[in-house]
Design an enzyme around this catalytic site. Structure first.
Site, short mmCIF file in Angstrom:
data_model
loop_
_atom_site.label_atom_id
_atom_site.label_comp_id
_atom_site.label_asym_id
_atom_site.label_seq_id
_atom_site.Cartn_x
_atom_site.Cartn_y
_atom_site.Cartn_z
N GLU A 96 -5.35 4.49 5.34
CA GLU A 96 -4.92 4.19 3.97
C GLU A 96 -5.25 5.35 3.01
OE1 GLU A 96 -5.75 0.21 2.02
OE2 GLU A 96 -6.81 1.56 0.66
N ARG A 133 0.82 -1.22 0.00
CA ARG A 133 0.00 0.00 0.00
C ARG A 133 0.85 1.27 0.00
NH1 ARG A 133 -3.18 -3.53 -0.84
NH2 ARG A 133 -5.31 -3.72 -0.03
N SER A 166 -11.00 -0.16 2.70
CA SER A 166 -10.31 -0.24 4.00
C SER A 166 -9.88 1.16 4.41
CB SER A 166 -9.05 -1.11 3.89
OG SER A 166 -9.37 -2.41 3.46
P1 FAD Z 1 -8.23 8.83 -5.88
O1 FAD Z 1 -8.99 8.44 -4.67
O2 FAD Z 1 -8.86 9.80 -6.81
O3 FAD Z 1 -6.81 9.38 -5.43
C1 FAD Z 1 -6.06 8.72 -4.43
C2 FAD Z 1 -4.68 9.36 -4.38
O4 FAD Z 1 -3.99 9.10 -5.60
C3 FAD Z 1 -4.71 10.89 -4.25
O5 FAD Z 1 -3.59 11.30 -3.52
C4 FAD Z 1 -4.61 11.36 -5.70
O6 FAD Z 1 -4.07 12.66 -5.82
C5 FAD Z 1 -3.66 10.32 -6.25
N1 FAD Z 1 -3.81 10.13 -7.68
C6 FAD Z 1 -4.89 9.65 -8.34
N2 FAD Z 1 -4.64 9.60 -9.66
C7 FAD Z 1 -3.38 10.04 -9.83
C8 FAD Z 1 -2.54 10.25 -10.97
N3 FAD Z 1 -2.94 9.97 -12.22
N4 FAD Z 1 -1.30 10.75 -10.74
C9 FAD Z 1 -0.87 11.05 -9.51
N5 FAD Z 1 -1.61 10.90 -8.40
C10 FAD Z 1 -2.86 10.39 -8.58
N6 FAD Z 1 -7.44 -0.50 -2.74
C11 FAD Z 1 -6.66 -1.60 -2.82
O7 FAD Z 1 -5.43 -1.50 -2.94
N7 FAD Z 1 -7.20 -2.85 -2.78
C12 FAD Z 1 -8.53 -3.06 -2.66
O8 FAD Z 1 -8.98 -4.20 -2.62
C13 FAD Z 1 -9.37 -1.91 -2.57
N8 FAD Z 1 -10.71 -2.06 -2.44
C14 FAD Z 1 -11.51 -0.96 -2.35
C15 FAD Z 1 -12.89 -1.15 -2.24
C16 FAD Z 1 -13.74 -0.05 -2.16
C17 FAD Z 1 -15.23 -0.29 -2.03
C18 FAD Z 1 -13.21 1.26 -2.23
C19 FAD Z 1 -14.13 2.44 -2.20
C20 FAD Z 1 -11.84 1.45 -2.34
C21 FAD Z 1 -10.97 0.35 -2.40
N9 FAD Z 1 -9.59 0.48 -2.52
C22 FAD Z 1 -8.78 -0.62 -2.63
C23 FAD Z 1 -8.96 1.83 -2.54
C24 FAD Z 1 -8.96 2.48 -3.94
O9 FAD Z 1 -9.86 1.85 -4.80
C25 FAD Z 1 -7.57 2.47 -4.56
O10 FAD Z 1 -6.64 3.10 -3.74
C26 FAD Z 1 -7.57 3.15 -5.95
O11 FAD Z 1 -6.34 2.92 -6.58
C27 FAD Z 1 -7.83 4.65 -5.86
O12 FAD Z 1 -8.01 5.13 -7.17
P2 FAD Z 1 -8.71 6.50 -7.48
O13 FAD Z 1 -8.57 6.76 -8.95
O14 FAD Z 1 -10.09 6.50 -6.95
O15 FAD Z 1 -7.78 7.50 -6.67
N1 EPU Z 2 -12.08 -9.56 10.14
C1 EPU Z 2 -12.65 -9.29 11.36
N2 EPU Z 2 -13.76 -8.49 11.39
C2 EPU Z 2 -14.31 -7.97 10.28
C3 EPU Z 2 -13.73 -8.24 9.03
C4 EPU Z 2 -12.60 -9.04 8.98
O1 EPU Z 2 -12.17 -9.76 12.39
O2 EPU Z 2 -15.30 -7.24 10.40
C5 EPU Z 2 -10.87 -10.38 10.10
C6 EPU Z 2 -11.17 -11.78 9.60
O3 EPU Z 2 -10.54 -12.69 10.47
C7 EPU Z 2 -10.49 -11.86 8.26
C8 EPU Z 2 -9.39 -10.81 8.37
O4 EPU Z 2 -9.93 -9.80 9.23
O5 EPU Z 2 -9.95 -13.11 8.01
C9 EPU Z 2 -9.02 -10.18 7.04
O6 EPU Z 2 -10.19 -9.67 6.40
P1 EPU Z 2 -10.30 -9.55 4.80
O7 EPU Z 2 -10.00 -10.88 4.18
O8 EPU Z 2 -11.58 -8.89 4.47
O9 EPU Z 2 -9.08 -8.64 4.41
P2 EPU Z 2 -8.63 -7.23 4.97
O10 EPU Z 2 -7.28 -7.40 5.59
O11 EPU Z 2 -9.66 -6.62 5.83
C10 EPU Z 2 -7.40 -6.58 2.78
C11 EPU Z 2 -7.22 -5.31 2.03
C12 EPU Z 2 -8.38 -5.10 1.09
C13 EPU Z 2 -8.43 -6.25 0.11
C14 EPU Z 2 -8.59 -7.55 0.90
C15 EPU Z 2 -8.53 -8.78 0.00
C16 EPU Z 2 -5.89 -3.80 3.38
C17 EPU Z 2 -5.88 -2.61 4.28
N3 EPU Z 2 -7.09 -4.19 2.94
O12 EPU Z 2 -8.53 -6.40 3.61
O13 EPU Z 2 -8.15 -3.88 0.37
O14 EPU Z 2 -9.49 -6.12 -0.81
O15 EPU Z 2 -7.54 -7.67 1.88
O16 EPU Z 2 -7.21 -8.95 -0.42
O17 EPU Z 2 -4.83 -4.36 3.10
C18 EPU Z 2 -8.49 -1.54 0.45
O18 EPU Z 2 -7.26 -1.43 0.48
O19 EPU Z 2 -9.25 -0.55 0.43
C19 EPU Z 2 -9.08 -2.87 0.44
C20 EPU Z 2 -10.40 -3.09 0.48
#
Ligand code: FAD
Ligand code: EPU
Length: 341
Positions: free
Chosen positions: A333, A163, A236
């Protein structure tokens, strides 16, 4: 609109951030072609680069925002086994993933349905279901605002870790304009992350394709994470904390059900922030419209009209309580605009 540079005054950002926070920026710029960036930046040198707004907490309105709309996909090199692809920063990440799978290129299937843009994918080295995008990125093209010049970073120069990247450390400096990926024509599927094999079995799939893996990931994600179209959130809110192995072991001795994962280096372990927050009693908690998802303790939610400041206040209280209870610091994050953590 002039020369593909679109200028909007006084634009609400409510539909431009997945928390749905309603702040108004005085100036919104949108460029169709990265070549227009210098013109756009002449109007607003410090504009916040805005992708899908899915990793942002807007505590205050940015003075200006800048969106990139270039979303073209081009093949740079290919052979029987691999293809190198460049994608414009403005492309929607999930659309790009599905377009690669559609063309028979694999490697990004575990990252399906992550919100946001291709340009943001290297910023925090997006990751999910056992894959981080750094494994597939070969180069990042960017505009350097400090030096006023175009730069090209090889993946090894992006300082990718969990991240994190060099871009996240200098958020007002680099504007990513396109990203290059090394993909496979012959898939080597990654099925080990908890839940993927079970999901494929539920789908009655015995010999999965890359597209099947994406479909399984999409099904799991839809079940686990709240949809921002239904309730505002940024995924997250906290990163999973990485601690020294002896700290992880001591916590595990005291709490045998604490999930502990490898952290990519021998002396470190990754803990589950969701578990720490859940066990501190926050899951489903609500203060006015700022809350913690009842479905996933790591996701802060906006029940309607929460402000960024209210969500930040809740996040700080959660982090303090986790620290008091477990001695572990958790960090946000998303990027916070208008306040510091
Ligand atoms: P923004 O939110 O618009 O920007 C985020 C940051 O990046 C800001 O600082 C912005 O200035 C910068 N930025 C954006 N575009 C550029 C560019 N072209 N050049 C320079 N800087 C830039 N993240 C994960 O890693 N794994 C996940 O599983 C995951 N699941 C998610 C689930 C949900 C429901 C949501 C809402 C978010 C999740 N995220 C996850 C976080 C998010 O989707 C990612 O961080 C994504 O890459 C953000 O993209 P964005 O275009 O929306 O960036
Ligand atoms: N858990 C709890 N309570 C809850 C939810 C989860 O105790 O309410 C525990 C469970 O034991 C579970 C563990 O947390 O096994 C991990 O949960 P999960 O598998 O949902 O993964 P996470 O660590 O919560 C991470 C990433 C996600 C990504 C998933 C799948 C980070 C900060 N988050 O979540 O990324 O989609 O793994 O790989 O690393 C994001 O970055 O925005 C994001 C959604």
């Amino acid at each position: 609109m002039s020369n593909g540079l679109q200028v909007t005054r006084a634009q609400s950002l409510r539909t431009h951030n997945t928390f749905g926070i309603d702040v108004t920026t005085p100036l919104a710029l949108r460029v169709d072609d990265p070549a227009q960036l210098p013109d756009a930046l002449a109007m607003a040198p410090n504009a916040l680069v805005l992708g899908g707004g899915s990793n942002l907490l807007l505590v205050a309105a940015p003075d200006a925002v800048l969106e990139l709309a270039n979303n073209d996909i081009s093949v740079i090199a290919e052979d029987d086994d691999h293809v190198d692809v460049r994608c414009g920063a403005g492309a929607v990440w999930h659309d790009f993933v599905m377009a690669t799978l559609q063309r028979g290129w694999s490697g990004l299937e575990n990252l399906a349905l992550i919100p946001g843009t291709v340009g943001a994918s290297p910023i925090q080295n997006i990751g999910a279901y056992g894959v981080e995008v750094m494994e597939r990125i070969t180069a990042v093209d960017a505009w350097d605002r400090h030096e006023a010049r175009w730069l090209r970073f090889a993946a090894a120069d992006c300082a990718f870790t969990y991240r994190d990247s060099r871009f996240k450390h200098e958020p007002d400096r680099y504007i990513v304009t396109s990203v290059e990926f090394h993909l496979d024509r012959k898939p080597s599927l990654r099925l080990d992350y908890a839940g993927i094999r079970d999901e494929l079995a539920t789908m009655s799939i015995i010999e999965p394709t890359a597209r099947d893996v994406a479909d399984a990931v999409i099904r799991i994600r839809r079940r686990k994470l709240p949809d921002p179209a239904v309730i505002g959130n940024a995924g997250s809110f906290f990163k999973n904390p990485i601690v020294a192995v002896d700290i992880a072991e001591a916590l595990r001795d005291a709490h045998p059900d604490l999930p502990v994962f490898p952290a990519g280096s021998p002396g470190r372990r990754k803990l589950s922030a969701a578990w720490l927050i859940d066990r501190s009693g926050w899951k489903g908690h609500r203060d006015g419209d700022a809350g913690v998802s009842a479905g996933h303790a790591l996701v802060l939610v906006n029940h309607g009209n929460a402000s960024g400041a209210q969500l930040l206040d809740l996040a700080r209280r959660i982090a303090t309580s986790v620290h008091e209870r477990f001695g572990v610091a958790i960090e946000p994050e998303p990027r916070i605009i208008g306040a510091t953590w």
